[in-house]
Design an enzyme around this catalytic site. Sequence first.
Site, PDB file in Angstrom:
ATOM      1  N   THR A 155      -7.958   2.522   9.753  1.00 25.17           N
ATOM      2  CA  THR A 155      -8.145   3.093  11.100  1.00 25.17           C
ATOM      3  C   THR A 155      -9.191   2.289  11.860  1.00 25.17           C
ATOM      4  OG1 THR A 155      -7.900   5.225  10.222  1.00 25.17           O
ATOM      5  CG2 THR A 155      -8.561   5.414  12.187  1.00 25.17           C
ATOM      6  N   HIS A 165      -7.640   9.596   4.666  1.00 30.75           N
ATOM      7  CA  HIS A 165      -7.149   8.519   5.770  1.00 30.75           C
ATOM      8  C   HIS A 165      -7.460   9.000   7.057  1.00 30.75           C
ATOM      9  CE1 HIS A 165      -4.342   7.547   2.273  1.00 30.75           C
ATOM     10  NE2 HIS A 165      -5.064   6.553   2.559  1.00 30.75           N
ATOM     11  N   GLU A 170      -2.637   6.578  -8.238  1.00 31.07           N
ATOM     12  CA  GLU A 170      -3.880   7.519  -7.624  1.00 31.07           C
ATOM     13  C   GLU A 170      -3.708   8.680  -8.295  1.00 31.07           C
ATOM     14  OE1 GLU A 170      -4.021   7.573  -3.281  1.00 31.07           O
ATOM     15  OE2 GLU A 170      -3.928   9.787  -3.340  1.00 31.07           O
ATOM     16  N   SER A 202     -12.657   4.428   6.598  1.00 34.26           N
ATOM     17  CA  SER A 202     -13.238   4.636   7.993  1.00 34.26           C
ATOM     18  C   SER A 202     -13.896   5.707   8.246  1.00 34.26           C
ATOM     19  CB  SER A 202     -12.037   4.659   8.927  1.00 34.26           C
ATOM     20  OG  SER A 202     -11.125   3.321   8.625  1.00 34.26           O
ATOM     21  N   GLY A 251      -9.635   5.433   2.340  1.00 30.99           N
ATOM     22  CA  GLY A 251      -9.958   6.367   3.817  1.00 30.99           C
ATOM     23  C   GLY A 251     -11.510   5.845   3.991  1.00 30.99           C
ATOM     24  N   ASP A 291       0.882  -1.226  -0.036  1.00 30.29           N
ATOM     25  CA  ASP A 291      -0.084   0.021   0.193  1.00 30.29           C
ATOM     26  C   ASP A 291       1.097   1.093  -0.062  1.00 30.29           C
ATOM     27  OD1 ASP A 291      -2.636   1.052  -0.064  1.00 30.29           O
ATOM     28  OD2 ASP A 291      -2.782   1.146   2.198  1.00 30.29           O
TER      29      ASP A 291
END
Length: 282
Positions: free
Chosen positions: A230, A177, A131, A208, A206, A81
């Site tokens: 997270t 994130h 990305e 979470s 991201g 990652d």
Amino acid sequence: MLVNGREILAWAVARRCAVASFNTYDLELTRALIAAAEAEQAPIFLAAGAGALEFAGFTLLSAVVLAAAEEATVPVAVHLDHATHPALVERAVAAGFTSVMVDGSALPFAGNVAHLQAARTAVGPWALEGELGGVGGSEDRAGSQHSEVPMTDPDEAAAFAEHTGIDSLAVAIGNAHGVYKGEPRLDLDRLAAIEAVSPVPLVLHGASGIPDGLIAACIERGVRKINVNTELRRAWFEQLAAGLALDGGRYDLPAVFGGAMESVTGTARSFIRLFRDGASGG
Ligand code: 13P
């Protein structure tokens, strides 16, 4: 079983659902996450970021994650990652990782493309994720939404995917994130515009803290891989603290860690169901 990340992306594309990508840091989280995938009979990406690999030691953590993936009764892609250094990409591919995300999002468009073209050669037949735009916050720590982070430009998405040869595209649509400050606001119109032109499936980082309904809206607009970190750490630490409080000074490692692992498995199962079955979770 350890499989190419491309196979799992194809699974999600065919089902028009999303596959979970869970970050791991150690043996216990790895086992808890595989247990969730097996309980749901669903494929997953098991992701290790540069920070996790540095913390645990590349040799040890990659051996744990790859062995756990091979032993699993469901398809598991072992994913690097947010790699920014070509040497780490080469090392991960040589070790047996079957999926790589190269994060050139801090670079200008041409630099990001060049970075990924080099990675495409290094990654060979395995899955490569790029990305475009920036996702706020930091990979391993609680972050927040940054209004100054540029979002993915739909006008650039098709050319970006074509010039880089990526297998999936991570989007920046207001996602971040870590822990969101207030309600996350995602630009769903932008996501729909990206989906309309992107030749490859989309990835949401991201996740979470994003409400279930908004996750479902993203899946409806072409998101096929969703990254969670997270919320898994929260489940781990909260149950660890609760378990330690009840431990009565025995320091019963299997009991305290086992409880935390069960909590992570439960959290991961909920995400798998949400991503696979929609907001109903059914
Ligand atoms: P969260 O920590 O916000 O879940 O993000 C995870 C992620 O995007 C990993 O790449």
